[in-house]
Write an enzyme that holds these catalytic residues in place. Structure first.
Site, PDB file in Angstrom:
ATOM      1  CG  HIS A 139      -4.380 -45.593 -12.133  1.00  0.00           C
ATOM      2  ND1 HIS A 139      -5.642 -45.920 -12.565  1.00  0.00           N
ATOM      3  CD2 HIS A 139      -3.522 -46.398 -12.827  1.00  0.00           C
ATOM      4  CE1 HIS A 139      -5.550 -46.892 -13.479  1.00  0.00           C
ATOM      5  NE2 HIS A 139      -4.284 -47.185 -13.662  1.00  0.00           N
ATOM      6  CG  ASP A 176      -3.685 -47.115 -19.144  1.00  0.00           C
ATOM      7  OD1 ASP A 176      -2.465 -46.857 -19.193  1.00  0.00           O
ATOM      8  OD2 ASP A 176      -4.172 -48.012 -18.442  1.00  0.00           O
ATOM      9  CG  HIS A 178      -5.007 -50.531 -15.945  1.00  0.00           C
ATOM     10  ND1 HIS A 178      -3.761 -50.449 -16.535  1.00  0.00           N
ATOM     11  CD2 HIS A 178      -5.165 -51.812 -15.558  1.00  0.00           C
ATOM     12  CE1 HIS A 178      -3.181 -51.646 -16.481  1.00  0.00           C
ATOM     13  NE2 HIS A 178      -4.004 -52.485 -15.895  1.00  0.00           N
ATOM     14  CG  ASP A 264      -1.945 -50.301 -20.003  1.00  0.00           C
ATOM     15  OD1 ASP A 264      -2.685 -49.677 -20.779  1.00  0.00           O
ATOM     16  OD2 ASP A 264      -1.743 -49.954 -18.824  1.00  0.00           O
TER      17      ASP A 264
HETATM   18 ZN    ZN Z   1      -2.718 -48.870 -17.424  1.00  0.00          ZN
END
Ligand code: ZN
Length: 366
Positions: A139, A176, A178, A264
């Site tokens: 990120h 992931d 996200h 996740d």
């Molecule tokens: Zn994540």
């Protein structure tokens, strides 16, 4: 075939403080352990030791990434601000990225860990490798930390591969839950780095990760997002890998495949709403290993990102490590039967629609 594994106890000393999940504690929010804490990672490493796999991997040692290497991606002002806060009492790297004293050096060691694992893969010391680093990186943007990430570990390692090893074409596969917004942003106009992110639609960051973000300028077409609807399980993930990820990789022919490996997306994760099981992580690894063998001289590097279920992440990681190394521990995921028989793993039309659109994007590469 040799598989490298990289870990360092220092990664566990990165202090994210107290929170309720990710929400800062205080006022009416009772302090709890921050969701991004050492436990999931430590338990993954411990399980590998207990099931007697760790000794069969090549033990890779991290190094500190130099400031000049970090500056290949980040702005000088951002790097200096992290160093100053870390030298004081800690602080926040930007959007939801708390850290304690000394985290600047730990983040250097995290980035340097991914670089060391990349060196081992590229130099042929190992065939493939897993870097169990912390803090995560996907990120982080050039001038801002986000989503628990301080430095963009994978992106910095790729710039290093280009500068030092003369590697040209690299593909990033981000599983992931996200969106890999940082990696996308850093290589958005670069046609030599294909970035693909498979994530939960409009989750974090909510403003990015859409199908329409396909790259810009010379990099147009070299960014593929697969924003799967919340609730996606076995079939949509594997269909995405077979119909989008693998064809894109075969068409792009990278010299190296790097995976942003967050666990996740798992069915038990408190920061995701997907239904991935350890077997699905195993099969996704199998597909990538197969493609890497055919187009990238086996060169496959996995770098740890998110994953917040302390109970389940270790079994997801074990499945990945077994598949990566071709060595079976004989230890079964104790949760597998219950999470595999739960309903909802099939492919629903609203998921298929997203995959079809991403499939069209992958076809443009060939
Ligand atoms: Zn994540």
């Amino acid at each position: 075939m040799a598989t490298g594994f990289l870990f360092h106890e220092k990664y566990m000393w990165h202090d994210t403080g107290s929170a309720a999940l990710w929400y800062p504690a205080g006022a009416l929010v009772q302090p709890d352990v921050h969701a991004e804490n050492p436990e999931t990672k430590r338990r993954l490493r411990n399980l590998l030791e207990v099931v007697d796999l760790l000794d069969h991997f090549i033990d890779l040692k991290p190094r500190m990434a130099g400031e000049d290497e970090i500056l290949r991606v980040h702005t000088p002002d951002y790097v200096q601000s992290i160093k100053a806060k870390s030298d004081a009492r800690g602080g926040n790297a930007g959007d939801g990225t708390p850290f304690g004293p000394g985290s600047y050096e730990i983040a250097q060691l995290s980035t340097g860990g991914v670089m060391a694992a990349l060196d081992a893969v590229v130099e042929g010391t190992v065939t493939n490798a897993y870097a169990l680093v912390r803090p995560p990186g996907h990120h982080a943007e050039p001038d801002m930390g986000r989503g628990f990430c301080i430095f963009a570990n994978i992106a910095i390692a790729i710039r290093h591969a280009k500068a030092v090893h003369g590697i040209d074409r690299v593909a990033v596969v981000d599983w992931d839950v996200h969106h890999g917004n940082g990696t996308q942003k850093i290589f958005y106009e670069d046609p030599s780095v294909l970035t693909m992110s498979i994530h939960q639609d409009s989750w974090y960051p909510s403003e990015s990760g859409h199908l329409t973000e396909t790259g810009a300028g010379a990099g147009e077409g070299y960014n593929i997002n697969v924003p799967l609807p919340a609730g996606s399980g076995r079939a949509p993930y594997l269909e995405t890998f077979k119909r989008v990820v693998a064809p894109a990789l075969y068409a792009f022919k990278p010299e190296l495949i790097v995976v942003a490996s967050g666990f996740d997306g798992s069915i038990y994760d408190p920061l995701g709403r997907m239904m991935v099981t350890s077997e699905v992580y195993r099969e996704m690894t199998r597909i990538l290993k197969g493609v890497a063998a055919e187009v990238a001289g086996h060169r496959l590097l996995l770098s740890h990102e998110g994953g917040y279920s302390a109970a389940y992440v270790p079994y997801c990681g074990l499945a990945v490590m077994e598949e990566l190394s071709g060595r079976n521990s004989g230890v079964e995921d104790p949760f597998l039967e219950s999470v595999s028989t739960v309903g909802g793993h099939q492919l629903y039309p609203h998921q298929d629609e997203v995959i079809q659109q991403a499939e069209a994007l992958a076809k443009r590469l060939s």
